[in-house]
Design a protein around this motif. Sequence first.
Motif, PDB file in Angstrom:
ATOM      1  N   GLN A 103       7.330 -52.819  -7.317  1.00 35.70           N
ATOM      2  CA  GLN A 103       8.705 -52.997  -7.778  1.00 35.70           C
ATOM      3  C   GLN A 103       9.609 -52.354  -6.739  1.00 35.70           C
ATOM      4  O   GLN A 103       9.134 -51.837  -5.727  1.00 35.70           O
ATOM      5  N   GLN A 104      10.908 -52.369  -7.063  1.00 35.93           N
ATOM      6  CA  GLN A 104      11.843 -51.760  -6.119  1.00 35.93           C
ATOM      7  C   GLN A 104      11.631 -50.260  -6.036  1.00 35.93           C
ATOM      8  O   GLN A 104      11.189 -49.633  -7.000  1.00 35.93           O
ATOM      9  N   MET A 105      12.047 -49.706  -4.912  1.00 36.21           N
ATOM     10  CA  MET A 105      12.054 -48.268  -4.766  1.00 36.21           C
ATOM     11  C   MET A 105      12.917 -47.665  -5.880  1.00 36.21           C
ATOM     12  O   MET A 105      13.954 -48.222  -6.224  1.00 36.21           O
ATOM     13  N   GLY A 106      12.453 -46.569  -6.438  1.00 34.79           N
ATOM     14  CA  GLY A 106      13.229 -45.906  -7.473  1.00 34.79           C
ATOM     15  C   GLY A 106      12.896 -46.369  -8.883  1.00 34.79           C
ATOM     16  O   GLY A 106      13.332 -45.768  -9.861  1.00 34.79           O
ATOM     17  N   SER A 107      12.099 -47.422  -8.995  1.00 36.63           N
ATOM     18  CA  SER A 107      11.739 -47.878 -10.338  1.00 36.63           C
ATOM     19  C   SER A 107      10.719 -46.918 -10.949  1.00 36.63           C
ATOM     20  O   SER A 107      10.157 -46.055 -10.272  1.00 36.63           O
ATOM     21  N   ASP A 108      10.474 -47.085 -12.235  1.00 31.99           N
ATOM     22  CA  ASP A 108       9.603 -46.160 -12.961  1.00 31.99           C
ATOM     23  C   ASP A 108       8.131 -46.396 -12.570  1.00 31.99           C
ATOM     24  O   ASP A 108       7.609 -47.500 -12.753  1.00 31.99           O
ATOM     25  N   PRO A 109       7.463 -45.363 -12.039  1.00 25.42           N
ATOM     26  CA  PRO A 109       6.055 -45.515 -11.648  1.00 25.42           C
ATOM     27  C   PRO A 109       5.185 -45.989 -12.809  1.00 25.42           C
ATOM     28  O   PRO A 109       4.233 -46.758 -12.605  1.00 25.42           O
ATOM     29  N   ALA A 110       5.502 -45.537 -14.017  1.00 22.48           N
ATOM     30  CA  ALA A 110       4.711 -45.933 -15.184  1.00 22.48           C
ATOM     31  C   ALA A 110       4.844 -47.435 -15.429  1.00 22.48           C
ATOM     32  O   ALA A 110       3.900 -48.106 -15.846  1.00 22.48           O
ATOM     33  N   SER A 111       6.024 -47.953 -15.150  1.00 20.79           N
ATOM     34  CA  SER A 111       6.253 -49.382 -15.327  1.00 20.79           C
ATOM     35  C   SER A 111       5.450 -50.192 -14.304  1.00 20.79           C
ATOM     36  O   SER A 111       4.901 -51.259 -14.619  1.00 20.79           O
TER      37      SER A 111
ATOM     38  N   ILE B 182      -6.545 -50.079  -8.264  1.00 21.85           N
ATOM     39  CA  ILE B 182      -6.273 -48.773  -7.662  1.00 21.85           C
ATOM     40  C   ILE B 182      -4.764 -48.551  -7.684  1.00 21.85           C
ATOM     41  O   ILE B 182      -4.002 -49.332  -7.129  1.00 21.85           O
ATOM     42  N   ILE B 183      -4.351 -47.484  -8.385  1.00 22.28           N
ATOM     43  CA  ILE B 183      -2.923 -47.216  -8.552  1.00 22.28           C
ATOM     44  C   ILE B 183      -2.508 -45.983  -7.753  1.00 22.28           C
ATOM     45  O   ILE B 183      -3.059 -44.891  -7.939  1.00 22.28           O
ATOM     46  N   ASP B 184      -1.545 -46.181  -6.877  1.00 19.96           N
ATOM     47  CA  ASP B 184      -0.968 -45.084  -6.119  1.00 19.96           C
ATOM     48  C   ASP B 184       0.044 -44.361  -7.016  1.00 19.96           C
ATOM     49  O   ASP B 184       0.610 -44.959  -7.937  1.00 19.96           O
ATOM     50  N   THR B 185       0.251 -43.081  -6.765  1.00 16.83           N
ATOM     51  CA  THR B 185       1.277 -42.337  -7.510  1.00 16.83           C
ATOM     52  C   THR B 185       2.105 -41.529  -6.512  1.00 16.83           C
ATOM     53  O   THR B 185       1.707 -41.381  -5.362  1.00 16.83           O
ATOM     54  N   ALA B 186       3.224 -41.016  -6.981  1.00 20.42           N
ATOM     55  CA  ALA B 186       4.086 -40.244  -6.085  1.00 20.42           C
ATOM     56  C   ALA B 186       3.474 -38.879  -5.828  1.00 20.42           C
ATOM     57  O   ALA B 186       2.903 -38.265  -6.721  1.00 20.42           O
ATOM     58  N   GLY B 187       3.606 -38.410  -4.604  1.00 22.28           N
ATOM     59  CA  GLY B 187       3.006 -37.126  -4.248  1.00 22.28           C
ATOM     60  C   GLY B 187       3.995 -35.994  -4.257  1.00 22.28           C
ATOM     61  O   GLY B 187       4.023 -35.180  -3.354  1.00 22.28           O
ATOM     62  N   ARG B 188       4.806 -35.965  -5.287  1.00 20.90           N
ATOM     63  CA  ARG B 188       5.808 -34.896  -5.307  1.00 20.90           C
ATOM     64  C   ARG B 188       5.296 -33.701  -6.090  1.00 20.90           C
ATOM     65  O   ARG B 188       4.923 -33.804  -7.246  1.00 20.90           O
ATOM     66  N   LEU B 189       5.337 -32.554  -5.431  1.00 25.51           N
ATOM     67  CA  LEU B 189       4.942 -31.332  -6.124  1.00 25.51           C
ATOM     68  C   LEU B 189       6.205 -30.571  -6.480  1.00 25.51           C
ATOM     69  O   LEU B 189       6.410 -29.451  -6.034  1.00 25.51           O
ATOM     70  N   HIS B 190       7.111 -31.220  -7.228  1.00 26.62           N
ATOM     71  CA  HIS B 190       8.375 -30.530  -7.526  1.00 26.62           C
ATOM     72  C   HIS B 190       8.120 -29.252  -8.298  1.00 26.62           C
ATOM     73  O   HIS B 190       8.427 -28.165  -7.872  1.00 26.62           O
ATOM     74  N   ASN B 191       7.513 -29.401  -9.432  1.00 22.76           N
ATOM     75  CA  ASN B 191       7.084 -28.234 -10.196  1.00 22.76           C
ATOM     76  C   ASN B 191       5.996 -28.703 -11.143  1.00 22.76           C
ATOM     77  O   ASN B 191       5.804 -29.893 -11.335  1.00 22.76           O
ATOM     78  N   LYS B 192       5.296 -27.738 -11.692  1.00 21.62           N
ATOM     79  CA  LYS B 192       4.109 -28.048 -12.473  1.00 21.62           C
ATOM     80  C   LYS B 192       4.432 -28.970 -13.653  1.00 21.62           C
ATOM     81  O   LYS B 192       3.741 -29.959 -13.875  1.00 21.62           O
TER      82      LYS B 192
ATOM     83  N   LEU C 162       2.585 -37.662 -14.451  1.00 26.47           N
ATOM     84  CA  LEU C 162       1.235 -38.223 -14.492  1.00 26.47           C
ATOM     85  C   LEU C 162       0.822 -38.550 -15.926  1.00 26.47           C
ATOM     86  O   LEU C 162       0.148 -39.550 -16.175  1.00 26.47           O
ATOM     87  N   THR C 163       1.258 -37.731 -16.869  1.00 24.62           N
ATOM     88  CA  THR C 163       0.935 -37.991 -18.272  1.00 24.62           C
ATOM     89  C   THR C 163       1.585 -39.289 -18.735  1.00 24.62           C
ATOM     90  O   THR C 163       0.976 -40.086 -19.449  1.00 24.62           O
ATOM     91  N   LYS C 164       2.803 -39.500 -18.302  1.00 24.07           N
ATOM     92  CA  LYS C 164       3.505 -40.712 -18.705  1.00 24.07           C
ATOM     93  C   LYS C 164       2.801 -41.953 -18.137  1.00 24.07           C
ATOM     94  O   LYS C 164       2.616 -42.951 -18.846  1.00 24.07           O
ATOM     95  N   ILE C 165       2.417 -41.885 -16.885  1.00 23.15           N
ATOM     96  CA  ILE C 165       1.724 -43.021 -16.269  1.00 23.15           C
ATOM     97  C   ILE C 165       0.435 -43.330 -17.032  1.00 23.15           C
ATOM     98  O   ILE C 165       0.144 -44.485 -17.352  1.00 23.15           O
ATOM     99  N   LYS C 166      -0.306 -42.268 -17.359  1.00 19.45           N
ATOM    100  CA  LYS C 166      -1.565 -42.466 -18.088  1.00 19.45           C
ATOM    101  C   LYS C 166      -1.307 -43.074 -19.470  1.00 19.45           C
ATOM    102  O   LYS C 166      -2.018 -43.983 -19.912  1.00 19.45           O
ATOM    103  N   ARG C 167      -0.291 -42.560 -20.137  1.00 21.70           N
ATOM    104  CA  ARG C 167       0.008 -43.029 -21.491  1.00 21.70           C
ATOM    105  C   ARG C 167       0.349 -44.518 -21.482  1.00 21.70           C
ATOM    106  O   ARG C 167      -0.073 -45.278 -22.352  1.00 21.70           O
ATOM    107  N   VAL C 168       1.104 -44.910 -20.494  1.00 23.30           N
ATOM    108  CA  VAL C 168       1.507 -46.316 -20.408  1.00 23.30           C
ATOM    109  C   VAL C 168       0.315 -47.208 -20.061  1.00 23.30           C
ATOM    110  O   VAL C 168       0.173 -48.308 -20.578  1.00 23.30           O
ATOM    111  N   MET C 169      -0.562 -46.690 -19.207  1.00 20.09           N
ATOM    112  CA  MET C 169      -1.776 -47.461 -18.866  1.00 20.09           C
ATOM    113  C   MET C 169      -2.618 -47.715 -20.107  1.00 20.09           C
ATOM    114  O   MET C 169      -3.199 -48.783 -20.277  1.00 20.09           O
TER     115      MET C 169
END
Length: 304
Positions: free
Chosen positions: A164-172, A190-200, A207-214
């Motif tokens: 999808q476009q940049m900035g769209s929801d990874p879970a989507s 194989i699903i890529d995810t964002a590698g941001r370590l903003h905070n725990k 990651l939980t949201k992506i899993k839940r949607v899957m």
Amino acid sequence: EDLDKGLEKSSTSFLSKLTKAVAGKSKVDDDVLDNLEEILVSSDVGVNTTLKIIQRIEARVSNDKYLGTDELNKILREEIAGLLSETNSGEASEFEVPKDKKPYVIMVVGVNGVGKTTTIGKLANQFKKSGYSVVLGAGDTFRAAAIDQLQIWADRVGVPIIRQQMGSDPASVAFDTLQSAVAQNADVVIIDTAGRLHNKVGLMNELTKIKRVMEKVISDAPHDVMLVLDGSTGQNAFEQAKQFTAATEVTCLAVTKLDGTAKGGVVIGISDQFQIPVKYIGVGEGINDLQVFNKYEFVDSFFK
Ligand code: GDP
């Protein structure tokens, strides 16, 4: 051979350091153990795993009363192979797709720059060559470059990619990818995810949201969560493993860049400290430079 090529550089130094540590000594004593401890730590084995190894050797010294330095190499190999065996069962051969999972879904996590995209590309190629149909999902929507890079790999390997476009929801993106894979009757996703370590908490929520949607598409997806770590980054790799294992259930590891100056010790320390099997190692930038991890070959190369 690539693994040998890469690790030889490092293991030459490991072995030469080890040789230096025992020079002029016939018996494993406190001096030798102190030196060994330093060598293991400086080879990126990590402090905890180093102490574990040293303790095991100390135990053997006190059991045998006399332990010759000529045996140290063999004993170290045994102990390291033993540690790796705790998490890496059996001898790795070709990677197999579980028959009861169709599609078999792998979510790939890791920070930017570790070789996540490259590893996904190489992995897609291996699956395709083994006769499986593969669909990629461009879930790292925070960087346009990440989507484009994955697209390049998808084209190179010749597998479909859902983006999808940049900035769209990874879970989507993950949702679309799974739906598409089911519709195509694909074997592997194989699903890529964002590698941001903003905070725990941020990482965990994402990651939980992506899993839940899957799970809405495939109830037990993802079947594997693979953390990609750069084997040449030493302490950083340990820190990343800590953060990602706290944020999500990581089921396997891919350790990249073991062809360079990487000491390989990261593999020993991380698989021990986090009790997660190493599934793949990256040994170059090319499409074929991904190997299924074989602990025996690894130990051989480490001590060459
Ligand atoms: P990402 O940001 O984690 O997706 O990282 P990339 O996949 O874009 O890789 C970052 C850089 O590392 C690229 O230049 C890759 O070619 C390189 N790279 C990835 N894996 C390996 C490896 O196993 N060995 C070497 N030498 N380079 C690698």
